[in-house]
Structure formats: C-alpha cells, structure tokens
Design a protein around this motif. Structure first.
Motif, PDB file in Angstrom:
ATOM      1  N   VAL A  28       0.850  -1.194   0.000  1.00 53.62           N
ATOM      2  CA  VAL A  28       0.000   0.000   0.000  1.00 53.62           C
ATOM      3  C   VAL A  28       0.882   1.239   0.000  1.00 53.62           C
ATOM      4  CG1 VAL A  28      -1.806   1.286   1.209  1.00 53.62           C
ATOM      5  CG2 VAL A  28      -1.773  -1.227   1.306  1.00 53.62           C
ATOM      6  N   ASP A  29       0.736   2.072  -1.029  1.00 60.82           N
ATOM      7  CA  ASP A  29       1.398   3.374  -1.078  1.00 60.82           C
ATOM      8  C   ASP A  29       0.390   4.378  -0.538  1.00 60.82           C
ATOM      9  OD1 ASP A  29       2.466   5.861  -1.678  1.00 60.82           O
ATOM     10  OD2 ASP A  29       3.236   5.236  -3.632  1.00 60.82           O
ATOM     11  N   HIS A  30       0.707   4.977   0.615  1.00 63.17           N
ATOM     12  CA  HIS A  30      -0.236   5.895   1.260  1.00 63.17           C
ATOM     13  C   HIS A  30      -0.190   7.304   0.673  1.00 63.17           C
ATOM     14  CE1 HIS A  30      -1.515   3.025   4.275  1.00 63.17           C
ATOM     15  NE2 HIS A  30      -0.252   2.677   4.424  1.00 63.17           N
ATOM     16  N   LEU A  31       0.605   7.498  -0.365  1.00 59.47           N
ATOM     17  CA  LEU A  31       0.694   8.780  -1.077  1.00 59.47           C
ATOM     18  C   LEU A  31       1.200   9.909  -0.191  1.00 59.47           C
ATOM     19  CD1 LEU A  31      -2.634   8.410  -3.086  1.00 59.47           C
ATOM     20  CD2 LEU A  31      -0.314   7.849  -3.847  1.00 59.47           C
ATOM     21  N   ASP A  32       1.939   9.540   0.867  1.00 61.14           N
ATOM     22  CA  ASP A  32       2.530  10.546   1.752  1.00 61.14           C
ATOM     23  C   ASP A  32       4.005  10.218   2.021  1.00 61.14           C
ATOM     24  OD1 ASP A  32       2.417   8.348   3.439  1.00 61.14           O
ATOM     25  OD2 ASP A  32       1.201   9.319   4.979  1.00 61.14           O
ATOM     26  N   GLY A  33       4.579   9.362   1.174  1.00 63.88           N
ATOM     27  CA  GLY A  33       5.966   8.964   1.350  1.00 63.88           C
ATOM     28  C   GLY A  33       6.146   7.709   2.187  1.00 63.88           C
ATOM     29  N   THR A  34       5.035   7.100   2.635  1.00 64.11           N
ATOM     30  CA  THR A  34       5.121   5.878   3.426  1.00 64.11           C
ATOM     31  C   THR A  34       4.377   4.748   2.730  1.00 64.11           C
ATOM     32  OG1 THR A  34       3.123   6.307   4.729  1.00 64.11           O
ATOM     33  CG2 THR A  34       5.215   7.199   5.575  1.00 64.11           C
ATOM     34  N   GLU A  45       9.184   3.548   5.575  1.00 65.66           N
ATOM     35  CA  GLU A  45       9.895   3.974   4.374  1.00 65.66           C
ATOM     36  C   GLU A  45       9.675   2.942   3.263  1.00 65.66           C
ATOM     37  OE1 GLU A  45      11.708   6.786   3.803  1.00 65.66           O
ATOM     38  OE2 GLU A  45      10.961   7.462   5.743  1.00 65.66           O
ATOM     39  N   PRO A  46       9.473   3.391   2.030  1.00 63.25           N
ATOM     40  CA  PRO A  46       9.223   2.458   0.918  1.00 63.25           C
ATOM     41  C   PRO A  46      10.295   1.389   0.747  1.00 63.25           C
ATOM     42  CG  PRO A  46       8.715   4.695   0.235  1.00 63.25           C
ATOM     43  CD  PRO A  46       9.345   4.789   1.605  1.00 63.25           C
ATOM     44  N   ASP A  47      11.542   1.713   1.062  1.00 65.00           N
ATOM     45  CA  ASP A  47      12.632   0.750   0.906  1.00 65.00           C
ATOM     46  C   ASP A  47      12.438  -0.497   1.765  1.00 65.00           C
ATOM     47  OD1 ASP A  47      14.502   1.026  -1.035  1.00 65.00           O
ATOM     48  OD2 ASP A  47      16.126   1.603   0.326  1.00 65.00           O
ATOM     49  N   VAL A 107       9.677  -1.936   2.619  1.00 66.05           N
ATOM     50  CA  VAL A 107       8.675  -2.782   1.973  1.00 66.05           C
ATOM     51  C   VAL A 107       9.272  -3.438   0.731  1.00 66.05           C
ATOM     52  CG1 VAL A 107       6.451  -2.773   0.765  1.00 66.05           C
ATOM     53  CG2 VAL A 107       6.723  -1.491   2.906  1.00 66.05           C
ATOM     54  N   ARG A 108       9.978  -2.670  -0.078  1.00 67.92           N
ATOM     55  CA  ARG A 108      10.600  -3.239  -1.290  1.00 67.92           C
ATOM     56  C   ARG A 108      11.573  -4.359  -0.949  1.00 67.92           C
ATOM     57  NH1 ARG A 108      10.230   2.129  -3.528  1.00 67.92           N
ATOM     58  NH2 ARG A 108      12.153   2.763  -2.511  1.00 67.92           N
ATOM     59  N   GLN A 109      12.386  -4.158   0.077  1.00 70.95           N
ATOM     60  CA  GLN A 109      13.358  -5.179   0.470  1.00 70.95           C
ATOM     61  C   GLN A 109      12.665  -6.454   0.951  1.00 70.95           C
ATOM     62  OE1 GLN A 109      16.012  -3.344   3.294  1.00 70.95           O
ATOM     63  NE2 GLN A 109      16.817  -1.922   1.781  1.00 70.95           N
ATOM     64  N   ARG A 110      11.610  -6.309   1.728  1.00 72.34           N
ATOM     65  CA  ARG A 110      10.880  -7.487   2.225  1.00 72.34           C
ATOM     66  C   ARG A 110      10.264  -8.265   1.060  1.00 72.34           C
ATOM     67  NH1 ARG A 110      10.072 -11.427   6.004  1.00 72.34           N
ATOM     68  NH2 ARG A 110       7.980 -12.164   5.713  1.00 72.34           N
ATOM     69  N   ILE A 111       9.677  -7.546   0.111  1.00 71.89           N
ATOM     70  CA  ILE A 111       9.085  -8.212  -1.050  1.00 71.89           C
ATOM     71  C   ILE A 111      10.169  -8.914  -1.872  1.00 71.89           C
ATOM     72  CG2 ILE A 111       7.922  -7.825  -3.263  1.00 71.89           C
ATOM     73  CD1 ILE A 111       6.286  -5.613  -1.807  1.00 71.89           C
ATOM     74  N   ALA A 112      11.302  -8.264  -2.066  1.00 76.52           N
ATOM     75  CA  ALA A 112      12.404  -8.865  -2.833  1.00 76.52           C
ATOM     76  C   ALA A 112      12.903 -10.146  -2.163  1.00 76.52           C
ATOM     77  CB  ALA A 112      13.540  -7.865  -3.002  1.00 76.52           C
ATOM     78  N   SER A 153       2.766   0.545   3.480  1.00 78.79           N
ATOM     79  CA  SER A 153       2.436  -0.564   4.383  1.00 78.79           C
ATOM     80  C   SER A 153       2.495  -1.846   3.576  1.00 78.79           C
ATOM     81  CB  SER A 153       1.035  -0.386   4.978  1.00 78.79           C
ATOM     82  OG  SER A 153       0.986   0.758   5.802  1.00 78.79           O
ATOM     83  N   LEU A 154       2.656  -2.961   4.275  1.00 79.43           N
ATOM     84  CA  LEU A 154       2.700  -4.254   3.606  1.00 79.43           C
ATOM     85  C   LEU A 154       1.841  -5.244   4.364  1.00 79.43           C
ATOM     86  CD1 LEU A 154       3.933  -6.091   1.385  1.00 79.43           C
ATOM     87  CD2 LEU A 154       5.756  -6.636   3.026  1.00 79.43           C
ATOM     88  N   TYR A 155       0.956  -5.891   3.632  1.00 77.08           N
ATOM     89  CA  TYR A 155       0.100  -6.937   4.171  1.00 77.08           C
ATOM     90  C   TYR A 155       0.546  -8.268   3.584  1.00 77.08           C
ATOM     91  CZ  TYR A 155      -2.864  -3.195   5.845  1.00 77.08           C
ATOM     92  OH  TYR A 155      -3.336  -2.095   6.495  1.00 77.08           O
ATOM     93  N   THR A 156       0.725  -9.262   4.444  1.00 75.98           N
ATOM     94  CA  THR A 156       1.171 -10.584   4.033  1.00 75.98           C
ATOM     95  C   THR A 156       0.174 -11.615   4.563  1.00 75.98           C
ATOM     96  OG1 THR A 156       2.543 -10.883   5.999  1.00 75.98           O
ATOM     97  CG2 THR A 156       3.589  -9.852   4.088  1.00 75.98           C
ATOM     98  N   PRO A 157       0.201 -12.826   4.019  1.00 79.26           N
ATOM     99  CA  PRO A 157      -0.721 -13.845   4.529  1.00 79.26           C
ATOM    100  C   PRO A 157      -0.502 -14.078   6.025  1.00 79.26           C
ATOM    101  CG  PRO A 157       0.262 -14.564   2.472  1.00 79.26           C
ATOM    102  CD  PRO A 157       0.997 -13.319   2.890  1.00 79.26           C
ATOM    103  N   ALA A 158      -1.595 -14.189   6.745  1.00 84.76           N
ATOM    104  CA  ALA A 158      -1.516 -14.455   8.184  1.00 84.76           C
ATOM    105  C   ALA A 158      -1.120 -15.906   8.406  1.00 84.76           C
ATOM    106  CB  ALA A 158      -2.868 -14.179   8.841  1.00 84.76           C
ATOM    107  N   PRO A 159      -0.391 -16.173   9.500  1.00 83.50           N
ATOM    108  CA  PRO A 159      -0.079 -17.568   9.819  1.00 83.50           C
ATOM    109  C   PRO A 159      -1.368 -18.368   9.999  1.00 83.50           C
ATOM    110  CG  PRO A 159       1.143 -16.058  11.229  1.00 83.50           C
ATOM    111  CD  PRO A 159       0.151 -15.236  10.464  1.00 83.50           C
ATOM    112  N   VAL A 160      -1.338 -19.610   9.585  1.00 79.53           N
ATOM    113  CA  VAL A 160      -2.531 -20.459   9.642  1.00 79.53           C
ATOM    114  C   VAL A 160      -3.122 -20.516  11.049  1.00 79.53           C
ATOM    115  CG1 VAL A 160      -3.394 -22.814   9.301  1.00 79.53           C
ATOM    116  CG2 VAL A 160      -1.785 -21.824   7.667  1.00 79.53           C
ATOM    117  N   VAL A 161      -2.289 -20.586  12.074  1.00 78.12           N
ATOM    118  CA  VAL A 161      -2.793 -20.683  13.448  1.00 78.12           C
ATOM    119  C   VAL A 161      -3.530 -19.418  13.887  1.00 78.12           C
ATOM    120  CG1 VAL A 161      -1.063 -22.357  14.183  1.00 78.12           C
ATOM    121  CG2 VAL A 161      -0.602 -19.930  14.466  1.00 78.12           C
ATOM    122  N   SER A 162      -3.291 -18.290  13.220  1.00 78.31           N
ATOM    123  CA  SER A 162      -3.932 -17.021  13.586  1.00 78.31           C
ATOM    124  C   SER A 162      -5.275 -16.820  12.914  1.00 78.31           C
ATOM    125  CB  SER A 162      -3.045 -15.848  13.183  1.00 78.31           C
ATOM    126  OG  SER A 162      -1.764 -15.989  13.677  1.00 78.31           O
TER     127      SER A 162
END
Length: 116
Positions: free
Chosen positions: A42-48, A76-78, A80-85, A50-59
């Motif tokens: 999610v690009d919040h259009l303010d320079g920040t 910071e966008p970096d 999120v980019r690093q986690r996705i990479a 967020s990242l949503y990932t699949p929840a653990p099955v137990v949750s």
C-alpha cells in the motif's frame, strides 16, 4: 484447501474493486494462478508504505478465504521493497498487488495488528 478461491481470481477481483473505487491498483508481480501467496503493498501517497502478508494459519481461526496480517505500517518504501524482494527470491510463485490508498481500509480480513 477445499473450496478456496484461486489466487489469480482473488487478485483480479481485488484489483478491479480498488480501481472501481478510484484507488490505483495493479498486479506488480504475478504468481502461481492456483495457490500463490498474496502480498499487498500500500502506497499511502505521503511517502510511506504498508505491507500486508498472509496471516499464519494458526492465527486465522475458522475464517474462510484469505486472511492477512499487517507486516509493516507506514514505513519507508525501501523497507517494503526489500521485504518483497527477499520473499520473491524465496517464493517465486508469490503475487504482489500494489495499491495507492490514503487510508488504511483495504476491505480485507486482517488479524489483530502485529506491527512493531
């Protein structure tokens, strides 16, 4: 998982719904059409971002369908980019959806906030 919606169909519906709402949304990376994991950036259009990932099955409890956790919240966008990479290197079948959204309501099931 019996009765689970294919990843490609879920992703296309998510993209279309957000574009219909006026939020620019694209598939940034296509994954396995049947069972690929889905990440939402999610690009919040303010320079920040967020990242949503699949929840653990137990949750997830007894919730049917995709359930997410917020991995990063307005960072910071970096970060999120690093986690996705990193995740893409590990799981080439991963889907990445990118949406421009000023707020926080993606219209998805999210477990209790786990952000640091």
């Amino acid at each position: 998982m019996a009765g689970a919606l294919r990843s490609d169909i879920w992703c296309m519906a998510f993209v279309r719904r957000h574009n219909d709402l006026g939020n620019m949304c694209v598939v940034a990376k296509r994954g396995d059409p049947i069972a690929g994991q889905v990440f939402i950036e999610v690009d919040h259009l303010d320079g920040t971002r967020s990242l949503y990932t699949p929840a653990p099955v137990v949750s997830r409890g007894n919730t049917a369908g995709l359930v997410f956790q917020r991995r990063f919240s307005r960072v910071e966008p970096d970060a999120v980019r690093q986690r996705i990479a990193r995740e893409s290197d590990f799981d080439p079948d991963l889907w990445v959806l990118s949406v421009d959204l000023r707020g926080d309501d993606l219209g998805i099931d999210v477990i209790k906030d786990q952000t640091p």
